[in-house]
Scaffold this active site. Structure first.
Site, PDB file in Angstrom:
ATOM      1  CB  ALA A  56       0.387  10.383  -2.087  1.00 31.31           C
TER       2      ALA A  56
ATOM      3  CD  GLU B  11       4.921  -2.430  -9.718  1.00 30.59           C
ATOM      4  OE1 GLU B  11       6.299  -2.343 -10.019  1.00 30.59           O
ATOM      5  OE2 GLU B  11       4.730  -3.310 -10.123  1.00 30.59           O
TER       6      GLU B  11
ATOM      7  N   GLY C  79       0.672  -1.112   0.075  1.00 28.92           N
ATOM      8  CA  GLY C  79       0.504   0.274  -0.134  1.00 28.92           C
ATOM      9  C   GLY C  79       1.301   1.451  -0.061  1.00 28.92           C
TER      10      GLY C  79
END
Length: 384
Positions: A131, A368, A125
């Protein structure tokens, strides 16, 4: 001497996973995609094959291999089903690898055997509503109350976080300040599934990767033991960045597989489909389109091979991993678009695999680390 030829062990692994992908994964991929169902039976079989344990030592139930072996497996799975591939990638790279890299002996002994065997999954997480690429903007907090961490906050887009076999998620949280009040001290903490106050919310209705498990997470006064701190306090953000560097090689391998899958499907279709009295593969317009697709897949493969070779040799690979992730992600998306064009109207029908690749591949330019983040990392290395 540069040598990108696979030795016998790597080649045998790649061929074994390719056979598994074609004969076991592919036949059920459409059903799981349409039903948005998690492929538990596939995960179990991958566990039995040792795929979740590829880069881990045998002492923790792993196969004693390396990260490149994992990448090869991901490429073959990505050809036919990106949801299955990302389940493996996230299970190893984001779930188990942080424990292996930064965990205590007790944490490794407790969690790694089940993760390496595919009996359990874990999530990481990091991302929050405010964010994502700016992970330093973390607002989730963890405070010590006696011998327990008390966690409050929310996470977004967390893979493998809500399955029936998910054992924990590792979360980044602000645990204090570092030097000045404005500078956050970010740590990582293991939160087991079933912890009161921790909840995997309703899964997302996604454009693609429909058979992978992705949830928002909420933490409301969730309490875990102090020893669930993963790694050194205050090093959580830095440690996760190193995990992302490795993970970009894995994502690049997955994306390369997706790009190659689109080539293979297009070649087969071009040889079978006729228009104006001949196979469409005889037309130069189609030939050139597929040739460019193959060039993209080949370039993507060389990029992740290079980054993996540098990583295994103990050399700096951050920039090369960023290049590989960007090049492969764009190759997957570009090839999916071109494959859809080769298939014509059939490419817009979900029962065809190219349509699933078209929906799935866009996230490879986002997840990612977005393409823009990769460009930023490359430019920074150039001194810009």
């Amino acid at each position: 001497m540069v040598d990108f030829y696979l030795d016998d062990e790597y080649r045998e692994l790649s061929e074994t996973v390719r056979d598994f992908a074609d004969n076991v994964v592919a036949p059920v991929s459409r059903r799981h995609d349409e039903e948005h169902s998690f492929p538990y039976e596939i995960v179990a079989q991958m566990g039995e094959m040792g795929l979740f344990g590829l880069p881990f030592p045998e002492e923790y139930g792993g196969m004693g291999g390396d990260y490149f072996a994992l990448a090869l497996a991901l490429e073959q799975l990505g050809r036919v089903d990106q949801s299955v591939a990302i389940t493996l990638e996230a299970g190893v790279s984001l779930g188990a690898m942080p424990v292996f890299r930064f965990g205590t002996d007790a944490q490794k002994e407790k969690w790694l055997p089940d993760l390496a065997a595919g009996r359990a999954l874990a999530g990481f997480g990091l991302t929050e509503p405010e964010a994502g690429s700016d992970a330093g903007g973390t607002k989730t907090t963890a405070r010590l109350d006696g011998r327990e961490w008390v966690i409050n906050g929310a996470k977004e887009f967390i893979t493998n976080s809500g399955t029936d076999i998910t054992k924990f998620v590792t979360v980044t949280a602000v645990t204090g300040t570092s030097g000045t009040p404005e500078r956050k001290e970010i740590s990582t903490i293991i939160v087991p599934s079933g912890t009161p106050g921790f909840r995997a919310e309703k899964p997302y209705n996604k454009v693609g990767w429909n058979a992978s498990d992705t949830h928002p997470l909420s933490f409301r006064e969730a309490r875990v033991p102090e020893e669930n701190l993963l790694g050194e306090r205050g090093r959580g953000y830095a440690n996760f960045l190193s995990i992302l560097d490795e993970g970009r090689i894995a994502i690049a391998a997955l994306a390369t597989g997706a790009a190659q899958g689109c080539v293979d499907l297009s070649v087969k279709y071009a040889k079978e489909r006729s228009a104006f009295g001949t196979n469409i593969g005889k037309y130069q317009a189609i030939q050139f389109k597929i040739a460019r697709m193959q060039a993209r897949a080949h370039t993507a493969r060389l990029s992740y091979y290079d980054a993996a070779a540098r990583m295994l040799a103990g050399k700096p690979f951050k920039t090369e991993a960023a290049i590989a992730k960007m090049v492969a992600g764009e190759a997957a998306m570009d090839n999916a678009r071109d494959a859809t064009q080769v298939f014509g109207g059939y490419g817009f029908i979900n029962e065809f695999t190219v349509a699933r690749h078209y929906r799935d591949s866009k996230i490879l330019e986002v997840g990612e680390g977005t393409t823009e983040v990769q460009l930023m990392l490359i430019a920074r290395q150039l001194g810009l």
